[in-house]
Design an enzyme around this catalytic site. Sequence first.
Site, PDB file in Angstrom:
ATOM      1  N   HIS A  56       0.831  -1.211   0.000  1.00  0.00           N
ATOM      2  CA  HIS A  56       0.000   0.000   0.000  1.00  0.00           C
ATOM      3  C   HIS A  56       0.869   1.266   0.000  1.00  0.00           C
ATOM      4  CE1 HIS A  56       1.035   0.759   4.188  1.00  0.00           C
ATOM      5  NE2 HIS A  56       0.912  -0.551   4.369  1.00  0.00           N
TER       6      HIS A  56
ATOM      7  N   GLU B 209      -1.491  -7.135   7.077  1.00  0.00           N
ATOM      8  CA  GLU B 209      -0.149  -6.904   7.628  1.00  0.00           C
ATOM      9  C   GLU B 209       0.095  -7.898   8.763  1.00  0.00           C
ATOM     10  OE1 GLU B 209       2.823  -6.459   7.616  1.00  0.00           O
ATOM     11  OE2 GLU B 209       3.023  -4.286   7.312  1.00  0.00           O
TER      12      GLU B 209
ATOM     13  N   HIS C 170       0.670  -5.667   2.165  1.00  0.00           N
ATOM     14  CA  HIS C 170       1.426  -4.965   3.214  1.00  0.00           C
ATOM     15  C   HIS C 170       2.889  -5.391   3.221  1.00  0.00           C
ATOM     16  CE1 HIS C 170      -2.434  -3.662   4.940  1.00  0.00           C
ATOM     17  NE2 HIS C 170      -2.843  -4.794   4.388  1.00  0.00           N
TER      18      HIS C 170
END
Length: 238
Positions: A9, A87, A189
């Site tokens: 991201h 993540e 992530h």
Amino acid sequence: MAKLVMIRHGQSEWNAKNLFNGWVDTKLSPVGIEQAKTAGKMLAEAGIDFDQAYTSVLTRAIETLDLTLFEAGQMFIPEEKSWRLNERNYGALQGLNKADAAEKFGADQVLQWRRSYDVLPPLLESAEETVEVEGQTYASYDRRYAEVAAEELPLGENLKVTLERVMPFWNEKISADLKAGKNVVIAAHGNSLRALAKHIEQISDEDILGLEIANAQPIIYDFDGDLNVLSKDILTAE
Ligand SMILES: O=C(O)[C@H](O)COP(=O)(O)O
């Protein structure tokens, strides 16, 4: 030959403040929004036609995927979200400033927590524990995890545990698509992508320490039919 594009991201609000983010659901910063748009423009120039998109259930990755596909003119492709692409859960570190943590616990300890393969961060005490930052309270888990078995919800993860929960999704969905010749884009992530890169490139437990994945720089893999990597390329903005 199938292509896999992995995109971390864009800069999140907590990346901008240097806070441990993990599973806390933060948005892209204004810089992150621009980075995601630039990634989409670079992919449009690269001329890749995607068949399938995957992302996590965290806003910063979903925003990145949507902005990227918009700029690439491919918002119409099927998208699937999974907590397995989240993540790494940073446990009790979530919400702390990374520089403050290095001062308090020592730079080496923090490096081990952030980059080692198998050192766990300090864990959350329970699923009910909240994270307080600047007067705001963030739940550790909310209804987006309702379908996840309680014993699968992490209280803190190292890269090894992250890889173990990403792999079922890789095996069931992503690698199946690639073997079928589909071009796949994943917006996720830093650490869920480090885990995937470790598997794809067969990086050792020691060498994975040195792998950094930058915000919104598309990583392009070309695979043969047996999912051997034929080439790897990283797109960077000027
Ligand atoms: O969760 C976070 O704080 C970041 O997105 C990734 O953190 P790291 O750079 O410490 O791995």
